[in-house]
Design a protein around this motif. Sequence first.
Motif, PDB file in Angstrom:
ATOM      1  N   ALA A 106      59.851  58.060  90.202  1.00  0.00           N
ATOM      2  CA  ALA A 106      61.069  58.466  89.116  1.00  0.00           C
ATOM      3  C   ALA A 106      62.278  57.519  88.615  1.00  0.00           C
ATOM      4  CB  ALA A 106      61.632  59.716  89.867  1.00  0.00           C
ATOM      5  N   LEU A 107      62.678  56.574  89.782  1.00  0.00           N
ATOM      6  CA  LEU A 107      63.936  56.037  89.766  1.00  0.00           C
ATOM      7  C   LEU A 107      63.400  54.838  88.108  1.00  0.00           C
ATOM      8  CD1 LEU A 107      67.203  55.501  90.484  1.00  0.00           C
ATOM      9  CD2 LEU A 107      65.186  53.651  91.510  1.00  0.00           C
ATOM     10  N   ASP A 108      62.242  54.578  88.316  1.00  0.00           N
ATOM     11  CA  ASP A 108      62.312  53.038  87.080  1.00  0.00           C
ATOM     12  C   ASP A 108      61.273  54.457  86.242  1.00  0.00           C
ATOM     13  OD1 ASP A 108      62.479  51.528  88.583  1.00  0.00           O
ATOM     14  OD2 ASP A 108      60.834  51.574  90.250  1.00  0.00           O
ATOM     15  N   ASN A 109      60.717  55.421  86.410  1.00  0.00           N
ATOM     16  CA  ASN A 109      61.001  56.058  85.356  1.00  0.00           C
ATOM     17  C   ASN A 109      61.896  55.957  84.488  1.00  0.00           C
ATOM     18  OD1 ASN A 109      57.778  57.245  84.240  1.00  0.00           O
ATOM     19  ND2 ASN A 109      57.840  57.153  86.591  1.00  0.00           N
ATOM     20  N   VAL A 110      62.603  56.912  84.949  1.00  0.00           N
ATOM     21  CA  VAL A 110      64.481  56.846  84.255  1.00  0.00           C
ATOM     22  C   VAL A 110      64.925  55.536  83.403  1.00  0.00           C
ATOM     23  CG1 VAL A 110      66.279  58.105  84.429  1.00  0.00           C
ATOM     24  CG2 VAL A 110      64.753  59.381  84.675  1.00  0.00           C
ATOM     25  N   ALA A 111      64.890  54.673  84.277  1.00  0.00           N
ATOM     26  CA  ALA A 111      65.243  52.925  84.157  1.00  0.00           C
ATOM     27  C   ALA A 111      64.545  52.670  82.632  1.00  0.00           C
ATOM     28  CB  ALA A 111      65.040  52.851  85.087  1.00  0.00           C
ATOM     29  N   PHE A 112      63.493  53.069  82.800  1.00  0.00           N
ATOM     30  CA  PHE A 112      62.465  52.718  81.765  1.00  0.00           C
ATOM     31  C   PHE A 112      63.078  52.471  80.271  1.00  0.00           C
ATOM     32  CE2 PHE A 112      59.483  52.212  77.996  1.00  0.00           C
ATOM     33  CZ  PHE A 112      58.115  51.741  78.616  1.00  0.00           C
ATOM     34  N   GLY A 113      63.701  53.312  79.883  1.00  0.00           N
ATOM     35  CA  GLY A 113      64.326  53.489  78.439  1.00  0.00           C
ATOM     36  C   GLY A 113      65.404  52.302  78.130  1.00  0.00           C
ATOM     37  N   PRO A 114      66.826  52.649  79.523  1.00  0.00           N
ATOM     38  CA  PRO A 114      67.784  51.484  79.021  1.00  0.00           C
ATOM     39  C   PRO A 114      67.259  49.969  79.139  1.00  0.00           C
ATOM     40  CG  PRO A 114      68.063  53.021  80.636  1.00  0.00           C
ATOM     41  CD  PRO A 114      66.609  53.533  80.075  1.00  0.00           C
ATOM     42  N   ARG A 115      65.854  49.811  80.349  1.00  0.00           N
ATOM     43  CA  ARG A 115      65.175  48.380  80.263  1.00  0.00           C
ATOM     44  C   ARG A 115      65.033  48.728  78.812  1.00  0.00           C
ATOM     45  NH1 ARG A 115      65.460  44.319  83.848  1.00  0.00           N
ATOM     46  NH2 ARG A 115      62.931  44.541  83.861  1.00  0.00           N
ATOM     47  N   CYS A 116      64.374  49.077  77.838  1.00  0.00           N
ATOM     48  CA  CYS A 116      63.709  48.488  76.440  1.00  0.00           C
ATOM     49  C   CYS A 116      64.875  48.350  76.321  1.00  0.00           C
ATOM     50  CB  CYS A 116      62.739  49.966  76.215  1.00  0.00           C
ATOM     51  SG  CYS A 116      61.076  49.864  77.071  1.00  0.00           S
ATOM     52  N   ARG A 117      65.899  49.031  75.518  1.00  0.00           N
ATOM     53  CA  ARG A 117      66.899  49.081  75.294  1.00  0.00           C
ATOM     54  C   ARG A 117      68.364  47.354  75.595  1.00  0.00           C
ATOM     55  NH1 ARG A 117      67.792  53.263  72.027  1.00  0.00           N
ATOM     56  NH2 ARG A 117      65.832  54.067  71.747  1.00  0.00           N
ATOM     57  N   GLY A 118      67.699  46.923  75.930  1.00  0.00           N
ATOM     58  CA  GLY A 118      67.927  45.270  76.442  1.00  0.00           C
ATOM     59  C   GLY A 118      69.184  45.627  77.938  1.00  0.00           C
ATOM     60  N   ALA A 119      69.201  46.586  78.829  1.00  0.00           N
ATOM     61  CA  ALA A 119      69.594  46.915  79.914  1.00  0.00           C
ATOM     62  C   ALA A 119      68.836  46.070  81.075  1.00  0.00           C
ATOM     63  CB  ALA A 119      69.734  47.792  79.870  1.00  0.00           C
ATOM     64  N   GLY A 120      70.410  45.216  82.279  1.00  0.00           N
ATOM     65  CA  GLY A 120      69.000  44.400  82.450  1.00  0.00           C
ATOM     66  C   GLY A 120      68.957  45.017  83.857  1.00  0.00           C
ATOM     67  N   LYS A 121      67.902  44.711  84.341  1.00  0.00           N
ATOM     68  CA  LYS A 121      67.135  46.040  85.490  1.00  0.00           C
ATOM     69  C   LYS A 121      67.748  46.610  86.765  1.00  0.00           C
ATOM     70  CE  LYS A 121      63.573  45.457  89.415  1.00  0.00           C
ATOM     71  NZ  LYS A 121      62.243  44.486  90.856  1.00  0.00           N
ATOM     72  N   ALA A 122      69.064  45.646  87.224  1.00  0.00           N
ATOM     73  CA  ALA A 122      70.246  46.734  87.875  1.00  0.00           C
ATOM     74  C   ALA A 122      71.185  47.365  87.260  1.00  0.00           C
ATOM     75  CB  ALA A 122      70.819  45.372  89.347  1.00  0.00           C
ATOM     76  N   ARG A 123      71.080  47.147  86.066  1.00  0.00           N
ATOM     77  CA  ARG A 123      72.172  48.041  85.292  1.00  0.00           C
ATOM     78  C   ARG A 123      71.136  49.301  85.447  1.00  0.00           C
ATOM     79  NH1 ARG A 123      75.076  47.532  79.771  1.00  0.00           N
ATOM     80  NH2 ARG A 123      75.834  49.519  79.708  1.00  0.00           N
ATOM     81  N   ALA A 124      70.036  49.390  85.048  1.00  0.00           N
ATOM     82  CA  ALA A 124      69.538  50.494  84.755  1.00  0.00           C
ATOM     83  C   ALA A 124      68.889  50.983  85.475  1.00  0.00           C
ATOM     84  CB  ALA A 124      68.241  49.207  83.363  1.00  0.00           C
ATOM     85  N   ARG A 125      68.037  50.698  86.643  1.00  0.00           N
ATOM     86  CA  ARG A 125      67.894  51.404  87.408  1.00  0.00           C
ATOM     87  C   ARG A 125      69.225  52.101  88.769  1.00  0.00           C
ATOM     88  NH1 ARG A 125      63.678  50.314  91.055  1.00  0.00           N
ATOM     89  NH2 ARG A 125      65.026  50.710  92.560  1.00  0.00           N
TER      90      ARG A 125
END
Length: 363
Positions: A106-125
């Motif tokens: 669930a966490l990585d599903n939600v983090a997927f969008g910010p990651r696609c917009r250029g956010a780093g992994k830690a920040r997106a998670r």
Amino acid sequence: MTEPDDAAASRTAGAAREEGLDARLVVDRDAFRLDVALAAAPGEVLALLGPNGAGKTTALRALAGLVPLTAGHLRLDGAALDGTPPESRPVGVVFQDYLLFPHLTALDNVAFGPRCRGAGKARARAAAGRWLERMGLADQADAKPRRLSGGQAQRVALARALAIRPRLLLLDEPLSALDARTRLEVRAGLRRHLADFEAVAVLVTHDPLDAMVLADRLVVVEDGRVVQEGSPSAIARRPRTDYIAQLVGLNLYRGRAEGHTVRLGTGAVITTTEDLSGPVFVAFPPGAVTLHRDRPTGSSARNLWRCEVNGLEPHGDQVRADLRGELPLTADLTAVAAAELDLHPGAPVWATVKATQTHAYPD
């Protein structure tokens, strides 16, 4: 033809041209043509309602950039989105089946969008964790979609859409995959989240209750065109098509008024309390209809029609009778009353409605 029901609708449209949504969506697909104008201000929830095949989903996909416009325009906060690829639009989408990635938590599903917009992994998670906490799902962060209930999956999908901080949120039948009990709970939660959303939200649904509860304004689409728009209460009070009347549970007729008398094209006459002249609509709820097996005498009802029972079906804790005859209509009555009247398909009945229970308004 578009029929705005609120003066506020036009003011909202003007305000939305600079901030919010301003669109005219024209899409040609084979023999079908969609041509609808939509405008909404930031913080407003707009619901697209209509029968199957009306063009609701096509409109939503055009807003998302998944279907190209044949003509028209699409502006969001004053910026033109025509031709902008879907991944570059400030648009979040909650699909009917949620489309969560089954191999991600669930966490990585939600983090997927910010990651696609250029956010780093830690920040997106970290951002995803905050969204899950806001949705009451912090304890499900490590769960994969197969372990989530329908309501939980819907909230994860909503969090994923909101995590990119969209200026336009699109919801395609977001509650249709839920059972009745879960739907009630999730609808209430979704209403709270939409109330806090500061940009424009567009909801596509065929469920009138979802639309009435979740939306500030309704846009009803039939055959690719807007046939009515306004607040939920205005549309429920003055429906303008048979589809809308059925949606809000009213008998609806179109005729010509001469004072308190409305004559329909079929020759049937309805007496109303309103004193009008010219083309009008007349509406009344099924609960206003009283049925009799024999012609009533001494009744105070001004409207009396001879009918025949076409069909009967359960409707909540009542029975809904579909009637044909001088005036086609639906009537609601208790199961006890239906039994006492010995109602069955083909049974002759008399239907009465008091003039005070009808509502006439200009066409």
